[in-house]
Design a protein around this motif. Structure first.
Motif, short mmCIF file in Angstrom:
data_model
loop_
_atom_site.label_atom_id
_atom_site.label_comp_id
_atom_site.label_asym_id
_atom_site.label_seq_id
_atom_site.Cartn_x
_atom_site.Cartn_y
_atom_site.Cartn_z
N ILE A 122 0.84 -1.20 0.00
CA ILE A 122 0.00 0.00 0.00
C ILE A 122 0.87 1.25 0.00
O ILE A 122 1.90 1.30 0.68
N GLY A 123 0.47 2.22 -0.79
CA GLY A 123 1.23 3.46 -0.86
C GLY A 123 0.70 4.51 0.08
O GLY A 123 -0.39 4.38 0.65
N SER A 124 1.47 5.56 0.24
CA SER A 124 1.06 6.67 1.09
C SER A 124 0.06 7.55 0.35
O SER A 124 0.06 7.63 -0.87
N ASP A 128 4.74 13.05 -2.46
CA ASP A 128 6.16 12.72 -2.36
C ASP A 128 6.97 13.96 -2.01
O ASP A 128 6.73 15.06 -2.55
N GLY A 129 7.89 13.81 -1.10
CA GLY A 129 8.76 14.92 -0.73
C GLY A 129 8.18 15.82 0.35
O GLY A 129 8.87 16.73 0.82
N ALA A 144 -5.35 13.41 -3.75
CA ALA A 144 -6.67 12.78 -3.85
C ALA A 144 -6.62 11.41 -4.52
O ALA A 144 -7.23 10.44 -4.05
N ALA A 145 -5.89 11.29 -5.62
CA ALA A 145 -5.83 10.02 -6.35
C ALA A 145 -5.16 8.93 -5.50
O ALA A 145 -5.61 7.77 -5.50
N GLN A 146 -4.12 9.29 -4.78
CA GLN A 146 -3.43 8.32 -3.92
C GLN A 146 -4.32 7.92 -2.74
O GLN A 146 -4.32 6.76 -2.33
#
Length: 373
Positions: free
Chosen positions: A71-73, A77-78, A87-89
């Motif tokens: 699963i991603g955050s 990034d950064g 929103a997409a993430q």
């Protein structure tokens, strides 16, 4: 010939810690094994009805158990403050977590109905066991791909262990699932602990650690594994030691616009761990000159009066609507604080006015659970 029982090192360490605190332990309880359905190392801060059913009931099926999770955050990034949501993430993350959240919610709902009925609703209690047994036998959440997955698992493990504790003493005469469930909870907690012990960045000291600690002590409460209980207490003390004289958790303040949210999120596992500890004669509230009391006051005041935390975080905070489900979820832990320390927090009336307060990752309906014992 006299046989001498020599406790393993982790048990001797924890027993020494309890002895220093003036707590006496029954030797039988301290050696509680996986085969025992009657003994548990930790008392629970809520009711656990003791009933018996002949066999497991026929229940709606749980969602399919995920074995591996990647699963991603949801943060950009950064962004070192982890406050800028993409929103997409966030949507992709929610889709990945949907079956896990459905399972955690379902188990807590069944378990809550059993406790709320005083043990009369054995069907619901049995269904909580059915769902837990299904995921236990499937080896659910065995392989976590990275830290974010580990963290998601530890938060949900808290919910599973606290839900199981509510039905821990519902005995099943045939096809008992208790051994399989306890083995799964314990092995999951041990893997979680191994991961946490290898983390060296801020997540070793922020809310991630406190949630892992709550999961560990909740599993200890279910299984009698004292080493997990010791890890849970140690994890809570990692957080308590960081609370400033103003009640601030510096690592959560670094979350900028989400600092108020993360103070509540960090307080949740700390207060629930303290509730379990308190039920067993350990007063985490007295440590570090009442640090946990200071944190609760600061975190709850920020819900109503965000000006102070905004000045400290140098960022406007996300707006809290106490009538929203997300706010009630973030504040559900407050039920146990208000029960043990009535009227100590200035915002108690405002918070409790929006009852019931529910958080599935803390065992479900905390308004009901806090009043059940």
């Amino acid at each position: 010939m006299v046989k001498v029982f020599l406790a393993p090192a982790y048990l001797r360490t924890l027993l020494a810690a309890f002895g220093a605190a003036g707590i006496l332990l029954c030797p039988i309880a301290a050696r509680a094994t996986e085969n025992s359905d009657q003994l548990s190392f930790w008392k629970a801060p809520f009711a656990r009805p003791n009933k018996t059913i002949a066999d497991l009931p026929s229940c709606p099926p749980p969602p399919k158990a995920p074995i591996k999770l990647t699963i991603g955050s949801m943060y950009a990034d950064g962004d070192e403050s982890y406050s800028k949501v993409v929103a997409a993430q966030k949507m992709a993350r929610a889709e990945s977590l949907a079956p896990i959240r459905e399972f955690t919610a379902g188990v807590s709902r069944f378990a809550n109905r059993y406790v709320a009925s005083g043990g009369k609703d054995t069907y619901s209690g049995g269904c909580a066991l059915v769902w837990l047994n299904d995921w236990a036998r499937a080896g659910a959440m065995r392989n976590m791909a990275e830290h974010e997955s580990q963290f998601v698992r530890s938060v949900n493990l808290s919910g599973w262990a606290l839900a199981y504790s509510q039905v821990r003493y519902l005995q099943v005469q045939r096809n008992s699932p208790h051994y399989a469930i306890r083995q799964w909870l314990r092995s999951t907690a041990e893997d979680m602990r191994s991961h946490v012990n290898g983390v060296t960045n801020n997540t070793a000291r922020n809310n991630h650690r406190y949630w892992a600690g709550l999961a560990a002590i909740a599993v200890s409460m279910d299984t009698g594994d004292v080493s997990l209980g010791a890890f849970g207490l140690e994890s809570a003390r990692v957080g308590i030691a960081q609370v400033t004289s103003d009640g601030v958790l510096p690592l959560e303040l670094d979350r900028k616009s989400r600092a108020a949210h993360y103070h509540l999120y960090a307080a949740a596992p700390l207060v629930m761990t303290a509730a379990i500890a308190r039920a067993n004669g350990i007063d985490l509230y007295a440590e570090q000159h009442g640090a946990l009391h200071r944190l609760v006051r600061f975190a709850t005041e920020a819900v109503i009066w965000p000006g102070r935390i905004e000045a400290l975080a140098h960022a406007r905070q996300d707006v809290f609507n106490l009538n929203s489900s997300i706010a009630q979820q973030n504040l559900a832990w407050f039920e146990f604080y208000a029960r043990d320390f009535p009227n100590r927090a200035p915002e108690q009336k405002a918070i409790l006015r929006v009852r019931p307060l529910r958080n599935n990752e803390l065992g479900g309906d905390l308004t009901m659970l806090a009043a059940s014992n």
